[in-house]
Design a protein around this motif. Structure first.
Motif, PDB file in Angstrom:
ATOM      1  N   PHE A 179       0.607  -1.233   0.058  1.00 59.15           N
ATOM      2  CA  PHE A 179       0.002   0.038  -0.058  1.00 59.15           C
ATOM      3  C   PHE A 179       1.100   1.359   0.106  1.00 59.15           C
ATOM      4  N   ALA A 180       1.927   1.265   0.711  1.00 59.18           N
ATOM      5  CA  ALA A 180       2.929   2.348   0.761  1.00 59.18           C
ATOM      6  C   ALA A 180       3.375   2.695  -0.653  1.00 59.18           C
ATOM      7  N   ALA A 181       4.036   1.379  -1.193  1.00 62.39           N
ATOM      8  CA  ALA A 181       4.491   1.702  -2.634  1.00 62.39           C
ATOM      9  C   ALA A 181       3.524   2.160  -3.437  1.00 62.39           C
ATOM     10  N   GLN A 182       2.444   1.546  -3.480  1.00 63.29           N
ATOM     11  CA  GLN A 182       1.329   2.133  -4.530  1.00 63.29           C
ATOM     12  C   GLN A 182       0.993   3.422  -4.423  1.00 63.29           C
ATOM     13  N   ILE A 183       0.777   4.069  -3.060  1.00 66.87           N
ATOM     14  CA  ILE A 183       0.575   5.502  -2.747  1.00 66.87           C
ATOM     15  C   ILE A 183       1.788   6.275  -2.932  1.00 66.87           C
ATOM     16  N   GLN A 184       2.885   5.893  -2.836  1.00 68.92           N
ATOM     17  CA  GLN A 184       4.060   6.794  -3.295  1.00 68.92           C
ATOM     18  C   GLN A 184       4.008   6.776  -4.646  1.00 68.92           C
ATOM     19  N   PHE A 185       3.812   5.850  -5.700  1.00 68.41           N
ATOM     20  CA  PHE A 185       3.908   5.920  -6.880  1.00 68.41           C
ATOM     21  C   PHE A 185       3.001   6.862  -7.715  1.00 68.41           C
ATOM     22  N   GLN A 186       1.822   7.045  -6.908  1.00 63.59           N
ATOM     23  CA  GLN A 186       1.037   8.133  -7.174  1.00 63.59           C
ATOM     24  C   GLN A 186       1.100   9.408  -6.657  1.00 63.59           C
ATOM     25  N   PHE A 187       1.564   9.466  -5.608  1.00 60.54           N
ATOM     26  CA  PHE A 187       1.500  10.756  -5.062  1.00 60.54           C
ATOM     27  C   PHE A 187       2.820  11.604  -5.425  1.00 60.54           C
ATOM     28  N   ALA A 188       4.092  10.639  -5.893  1.00 54.67           N
ATOM     29  CA  ALA A 188       5.194  11.171  -6.279  1.00 54.67           C
ATOM     30  C   ALA A 188       4.865  12.281  -7.405  1.00 54.67           C
ATOM     31  N   GLU A 189       4.051  11.834  -8.333  1.00 54.56           N
ATOM     32  CA  GLU A 189       3.460  12.740  -9.402  1.00 54.56           C
ATOM     33  C   GLU A 189       3.030  13.925  -8.936  1.00 54.56           C
ATOM     34  N   LEU A 190       2.484  14.143  -7.916  1.00 59.64           N
ATOM     35  CA  LEU A 190       1.991  15.253  -7.430  1.00 59.64           C
ATOM     36  C   LEU A 190       2.730  16.268  -6.289  1.00 59.64           C
ATOM     37  N   GLY A 191       3.936  15.291  -6.110  1.00 62.10           N
ATOM     38  CA  GLY A 191       4.841  15.987  -5.110  1.00 62.10           C
ATOM     39  C   GLY A 191       4.422  16.007  -3.481  1.00 62.10           C
ATOM     40  N   MET A 192       3.862  14.945  -3.452  1.00 67.82           N
ATOM     41  CA  MET A 192       3.071  14.745  -1.914  1.00 67.82           C
ATOM     42  C   MET A 192       3.632  13.414  -1.243  1.00 67.82           C
ATOM     43  N   ASN A 193       5.050  13.061  -1.332  1.00 65.77           N
ATOM     44  CA  ASN A 193       5.747  12.151  -0.753  1.00 65.77           C
ATOM     45  C   ASN A 193       5.557  12.196   0.930  1.00 65.77           C
ATOM     46  N   SER A 194       5.515  13.217   1.408  1.00 63.00           N
ATOM     47  CA  SER A 194       5.292  13.384   2.627  1.00 63.00           C
ATOM     48  C   SER A 194       3.838  12.888   3.288  1.00 63.00           C
ATOM     49  N   ALA A 195       2.817  12.709   2.248  1.00 63.05           N
ATOM     50  CA  ALA A 195       1.432  12.198   2.863  1.00 63.05           C
ATOM     51  C   ALA A 195       1.447  10.609   2.655  1.00 63.05           C
ATOM     52  N   VAL A 196       2.587  10.045   2.295  1.00 57.94           N
ATOM     53  CA  VAL A 196       2.444   8.729   2.228  1.00 57.94           C
ATOM     54  C   VAL A 196       2.151   8.102   3.478  1.00 57.94           C
ATOM     55  N   GLY A 197       2.964   8.532   4.823  1.00 57.82           N
ATOM     56  CA  GLY A 197       2.820   7.835   5.900  1.00 57.82           C
ATOM     57  C   GLY A 197       1.321   7.947   6.619  1.00 57.82           C
ATOM     58  N   PRO A 198       0.872   9.426   6.604  1.00 58.62           N
ATOM     59  CA  PRO A 198      -0.654   9.283   7.109  1.00 58.62           C
ATOM     60  C   PRO A 198      -1.560   8.497   6.453  1.00 58.62           C
ATOM     61  N   VAL A 199      -1.405   8.406   5.063  1.00 60.70           N
ATOM     62  CA  VAL A 199      -2.571   7.692   4.242  1.00 60.70           C
ATOM     63  C   VAL A 199      -2.440   6.250   4.740  1.00 60.70           C
ATOM     64  N   VAL A 200      -1.063   5.581   4.781  1.00 60.57           N
ATOM     65  CA  VAL A 200      -0.903   4.343   5.120  1.00 60.57           C
ATOM     66  C   VAL A 200      -1.527   4.017   6.625  1.00 60.57           C
ATOM     67  N   SER A 201      -1.263   4.897   7.513  1.00 63.31           N
ATOM     68  CA  SER A 201      -1.342   4.786   8.922  1.00 63.31           C
ATOM     69  C   SER A 201      -2.947   4.925   8.855  1.00 63.31           C
ATOM     70  N   LEU A 202      -3.539   5.795   8.480  1.00 65.82           N
ATOM     71  CA  LEU A 202      -5.234   5.970   8.658  1.00 65.82           C
ATOM     72  C   LEU A 202      -5.683   4.801   7.925  1.00 65.82           C
ATOM     73  N   ALA A 203      -5.384   4.144   6.831  1.00 67.88           N
ATOM     74  CA  ALA A 203      -6.005   3.133   6.339  1.00 67.88           C
ATOM     75  C   ALA A 203      -5.977   1.801   6.803  1.00 67.88           C
ATOM     76  N   MET A 204      -4.684   1.660   7.554  1.00 64.92           N
ATOM     77  CA  MET A 204      -4.482   0.558   8.226  1.00 64.92           C
ATOM     78  C   MET A 204      -5.132   0.574   9.833  1.00 64.92           C
ATOM     79  N   CYS A 205      -5.223   1.869  10.258  1.00 66.27           N
ATOM     80  CA  CYS A 205      -6.111   1.849  11.583  1.00 66.27           C
ATOM     81  C   CYS A 205      -7.578   1.814  11.530  1.00 66.27           C
TER      82      CYS A 205
END
Length: 249
Positions: A58-84
Motif C-alpha cells: 500500500f505504501a509503494a502504490q501510494i508513493q507511486f501516485q503521490f510522487a507525481e503530485l509532489g506529495m511524498n510526505s503524505a504517504v505515511g499518514p495515508v498508510v497509517s489511517l488506512a491501516m488503523c
C-alpha cells in the motif's frame, strides 16, 4: 430471503444465549485459555504477515501516485489511517475467519454428528456454557490484540518500504504519521476487531451446532462458516464505519 431472515434470527438468539450463559454459569478458565492460545497465539504469524505485506504494498502504490503530485510526505499518514481505520481490522478478521472460523465449525459439527453434544446434555452440561462461551469470549479477547499487531506491522512495513526500497527520507513519514494519526483512529480499528471477532465466533458456532448429513455436512458447515463470516465482516464494516465515525467525530 426467508432463509436469510431465519439465519439472522438464529444468530441473534444464539448471541443472547451466549451472553446469558456468560453470567449464569461459572467461567471455565482452562477452556478459555485453550481458545485464546488457539485463536490468538497461533494466529499471530498469519496476521503479522498479512498486515506487513499489506502495508508495504500500500505504501509503494501510494508513493507511486503521490510522487507525481509532489506529495511524498503524505504517504505515511495515508498508510497509517488506512491501516488503523479499515485495512488492519478487516484483513485480520478475514484471515482469522478462514483459519479459526473454519476450525470451529468443523470441530462443533463433528461433535454434533458423533453425538458428543447430546452426551454433554446427558451429563447435565449445558452445551452453550461448555462449548460456545469459551470460543466467543476467546475470540472477543484475541481479535483486538491481533488487529493491533496487524496495524502495527502494516505501518512499520510501509515505513521500511518507503525508506529502504524507495530510498526516500523517513523523517516526513514518521512526523506526519504521528501528527495526523489520532488515538481515536487506532481505537476505531480495535473496536472493529472486537466486533468482527464476535461475528466470526457466532457464525462459526451457529454453523457447527446446526450441521447435519454426516461427513458431507462437516464440509458444508465449514464452507458456510467461512463464506458467511467473511460476507458479514465486509457488509457490517460499512455500517460500523459510519457508526464509529459519528461516535468519535
Amino acid at each position: 430471503m426467508l432463509d436469510f431472515v431465519r439465519t439472522a434470527g438464529q444468530l441473534l438468539l444464539l448471541g443472547c444465549d451466549v451472553f446469558k450463559s456468560l453470567f449464569r454459569y461459572r467461567l471455565r478458565f482452562a477452556l478459555l485459555a485453550q481458545q485464546i492460545q488457539f485463536i490468538g497465539t497461533q494466529s499471530i504469524i498469519v496476521v503479522v504477515i498479512t498486515g506487513a505485506f499489506t502495508g508495504a504494498v500500500f505504501a509503494a502504490q501510494i508513493q507511486f501516485q503521490f510522487a507525481e503530485l509532489g506529495m511524498n510526505s503524505a504517504v505515511g499518514p495515508v498508510v497509517s489511517l488506512a491501516m488503523c481505520r479499515e485495512l488492519g481490522a478487516v484483513l485480520c478478521a478475514l484471515m482469522v475467519a478462514g483459519r479459526v472460523g473454519s476450525a470451529m465449525a468443523a470441530e462443533l459439527s463433528t461433535m454434533k454428528i458423533t453425538e458428543q453434544i447430546d452426551a454433554l446434555r446427558a451429563l447435565a452440561v449445558y452445551p452453550t456454557e461448555y462449548l460456545l462461551v469459551p470460543r466467543v469470549l476467546g475470540m472477543a479477547l484475541s481479535m483486538p490484540v491481533l488487529t493491533a499487531l496487524c496495524i502495527l506491522f502494516g505501518i512499520g512495513a510501509g515505513y521500511f518500504v518507503f525508506t529502504t526500497v524507495l530510498n526516500l527520507d523517513g523523517t516526513y513519514y514518521w512526523e506526519n504519521t504521528l501528527y495526523f494519526t489520532k488515538s481515536k483512529d487506532v481505537l476505531i480499528g480495535i473496536i472493529k476487531g472486537f466486533l468482527f471477532g464476535i461475528i466470526i465466533a457466532l457464525v462459526s458456532c451457529h454453523q457447527g451446532m446446526n450441521s447435519g448429513g454426516g461427513a458431507a455436512g462437516v464440509g458444508v458447515a465449514t464452507t458456510k462458516a467461512v463464506v458467511n463470516a467473511s460476507l458479514l465482516i465486509l457488509i457490517s464494516n460499512f455500517f460500523f464505519t459510519f457508526l464509529l465515525n459519528s461516535i468519535f467525530a
